[in-house]
Design a protein around this motif. Sequence first.
Motif, PDB file in Angstrom:
ATOM      1  N   VAL A   1      40.234  57.743  51.214  1.00 57.10           N
ATOM      2  CA  VAL A   1      40.787  56.877  50.160  1.00 57.10           C
ATOM      3  C   VAL A   1      41.015  55.499  50.773  1.00 57.10           C
ATOM      4  O   VAL A   1      41.705  55.380  51.796  1.00 57.10           O
ATOM      5  CB  VAL A   1      42.116  57.429  49.595  1.00 57.10           C
ATOM      6  N   ARG A   2      40.424  54.477  50.162  1.00 60.54           N
ATOM      7  CA  ARG A   2      40.627  53.102  50.631  1.00 60.54           C
ATOM      8  C   ARG A   2      41.889  52.542  49.982  1.00 60.54           C
ATOM      9  O   ARG A   2      42.124  52.777  48.791  1.00 60.54           O
ATOM     10  CB  ARG A   2      39.430  52.222  50.255  1.00 60.54           C
ATOM     11  N   VAL A   3      42.684  51.822  50.762  1.00 63.18           N
ATOM     12  CA  VAL A   3      43.913  51.228  50.205  1.00 63.18           C
ATOM     13  C   VAL A   3      43.901  49.734  50.524  1.00 63.18           C
ATOM     14  O   VAL A   3      43.925  49.341  51.697  1.00 63.18           O
ATOM     15  CB  VAL A   3      45.187  51.873  50.796  1.00 63.18           C
ATOM     16  N   ASN A   4      43.832  48.927  49.490  1.00 64.04           N
ATOM     17  CA  ASN A   4      43.774  47.468  49.658  1.00 64.04           C
ATOM     18  C   ASN A   4      44.814  46.794  48.768  1.00 64.04           C
ATOM     19  O   ASN A   4      45.303  47.395  47.808  1.00 64.04           O
ATOM     20  CB  ASN A   4      42.374  46.964  49.277  1.00 64.04           C
ATOM     21  N   ALA A   5      45.150  45.556  49.120  1.00 64.23           N
ATOM     22  CA  ALA A   5      46.109  44.799  48.298  1.00 64.23           C
ATOM     23  C   ALA A   5      45.485  43.489  47.841  1.00 64.23           C
ATOM     24  O   ALA A   5      44.661  42.891  48.544  1.00 64.23           O
ATOM     25  CB  ALA A   5      47.381  44.504  49.091  1.00 64.23           C
ATOM     26  N   ILE A   6      45.910  43.066  46.663  1.00 63.46           N
ATOM     27  CA  ILE A   6      45.549  41.740  46.160  1.00 63.46           C
ATOM     28  C   ILE A   6      46.839  40.947  46.010  1.00 63.46           C
ATOM     29  O   ILE A   6      47.825  41.449  45.451  1.00 63.46           O
ATOM     30  CB  ILE A   6      44.820  41.855  44.806  1.00 63.46           C
ATOM     31  N   HIS A   7      46.840  39.733  46.542  1.00 62.22           N
ATOM     32  CA  HIS A   7      48.022  38.877  46.435  1.00 62.22           C
ATOM     33  C   HIS A   7      47.652  37.652  45.594  1.00 62.22           C
ATOM     34  O   HIS A   7      47.063  36.692  46.105  1.00 62.22           O
ATOM     35  CB  HIS A   7      48.500  38.454  47.829  1.00 62.22           C
ATOM     36  N   PRO A   8      48.000  37.694  44.304  1.00 61.92           N
ATOM     37  CA  PRO A   8      47.661  36.543  43.456  1.00 61.92           C
ATOM     38  C   PRO A   8      48.557  35.335  43.740  1.00 61.92           C
ATOM     39  O   PRO A   8      49.715  35.482  44.145  1.00 61.92           O
ATOM     40  CB  PRO A   8      47.915  37.058  42.035  1.00 61.92           C
ATOM     41  N   GLY A   9      47.997  34.149  43.483  1.00 61.52           N
ATOM     42  CA  GLY A   9      48.818  32.937  43.451  1.00 61.52           C
ATOM     43  C   GLY A   9      49.567  32.914  42.129  1.00 61.52           C
ATOM     44  O   GLY A   9      49.934  33.966  41.594  1.00 61.52           O
ATOM     45  N   TYR A  10      49.789  31.727  41.565  1.00 61.48           N
ATOM     46  CA  TYR A  10      50.553  31.621  40.320  1.00 61.48           C
ATOM     47  C   TYR A  10      49.616  31.837  39.132  1.00 61.48           C
ATOM     48  O   TYR A  10      48.781  30.983  38.832  1.00 61.48           O
ATOM     49  CB  TYR A  10      51.263  30.264  40.262  1.00 61.48           C
ATOM     50  N   VAL A  11      49.764  32.998  38.507  1.00 64.07           N
ATOM     51  CA  VAL A  11      48.849  33.412  37.433  1.00 64.07           C
ATOM     52  C   VAL A  11      49.514  33.159  36.092  1.00 64.07           C
ATOM     53  O   VAL A  11      50.677  33.538  35.885  1.00 64.07           O
ATOM     54  CB  VAL A  11      48.524  34.918  37.561  1.00 64.07           C
ATOM     55  N   LEU A  12      48.766  32.547  35.190  1.00 62.88           N
ATOM     56  CA  LEU A  12      49.344  32.200  33.888  1.00 62.88           C
ATOM     57  C   LEU A  12      49.544  33.450  33.035  1.00 62.88           C
ATOM     58  O   LEU A  12      48.597  33.976  32.444  1.00 62.88           O
ATOM     59  CB  LEU A  12      48.424  31.203  33.171  1.00 62.88           C
ATOM     60  N   THR A  13      50.790  33.932  33.018  1.00 63.02           N
ATOM     61  CA  THR A  13      51.165  35.065  32.152  1.00 63.02           C
ATOM     62  C   THR A  13      52.479  34.696  31.457  1.00 63.02           C
ATOM     63  O   THR A  13      53.204  33.808  31.924  1.00 63.02           O
ATOM     64  CB  THR A  13      51.386  36.358  32.966  1.00 63.02           C
TER      65      THR A  13
END
Length: 264
Positions: A175-187
């Motif tokens: 099982v691969r485990v990765n992370a995504i770290h977004p900047g300032y996302v318009l929500t």
Amino acid sequence: MLDLEDRVCLVTGAGGDIGAAIASRLARFGARVEGADLDPGRVTAKLARQCNALKLDVTSEADWDEAIAAITARHGRLDVVVNCAGLFSRTGDRIDRMDLSEWQRLHAVNVDGAFLGTRAGIRAMKNSGGAVINIGSIVGYFGARSGVGYGSSKAAIRGLTMQAAASCVSAGIPVRVNAIHPGYVLTDSALASELARHGTREKAVAAFATRNPGGTVITPENVADAVAFLASDMARMINGVQLLVDAGLSTQMPGRSFVPSEDT
Ligand SMILES: NC(=O)c1ccc[n+]([C@@H]2O[C@H](COP(=O)([O-])OP(=O)(O)OC[C@H]3O[C@@H](n4cnc5c(N)ncnc54)[C@H](O)[C@@H]3O)[C@@H](O)[C@H]2O)c1
């Protein structure tokens, strides 16, 4: 061509803007998507025909057991877990003013929830193989002047991802485990403080965009594209990474400074 045909994907926080964009992207690439949220009505409202809505409180072990059992009964498998459910700070949480209860509220969802989701995914996929993708934040990756509780909880995503990936590799779990770290996302959630400050959405969006380099607007779909890539076989050799989706904001951080000019 990115292909997720028949992959079974669980996305938490799918009632939110980024979670909904992720669920929608995965479905568009052919996945069978289970969209989980504390409020499944929000998932149905946003994604009626694109995924099955599921009630799941990410802080509850019993809810995780039930959700995984329901998904594997429905589809016979699970291939991808995206831990996107998250809370922002209510107070701005300056350290000297911060309540223990607010600290615990943020860590319960953002850290305990991601831990339980990562563990549940790995348990369910440890024989068949799969991918876990955790959504952190640029704030947790580099720190920020405010947001102690939020930043701390998102920094833990970095550690959780690194350790879970290392643990799977050491144990021979595919099982691969990765992370995504977004900047300032318009929500809507991220925009709330600017909206309170500026009154109109137009002004709030303009102010929010200045947080990213060159006033770039990062959309939920930009984050969803990165998730779809990490979920797919195109990323089959990518494990334990921290992927920034930040329009290059990280290149401007202290400690990443460049020489004054390219011909110095
Ligand atoms: N918007 C940004 O700028 C930004 C930047 C970096 C990281 N993030 C992260 O991306 C994720 C989504 O952010 P968003 O802006 O779309 O927020 P959002 O508020 O629109 O979505 C969050 C969702 O999580 C759900 N949720 C909250 N507690 C839950 C629980 N206990 N169990 C299950 N679901 C729960 C909420 O109901 C909501 O639908 C969060 O983890 C956030 O920290 C956002």
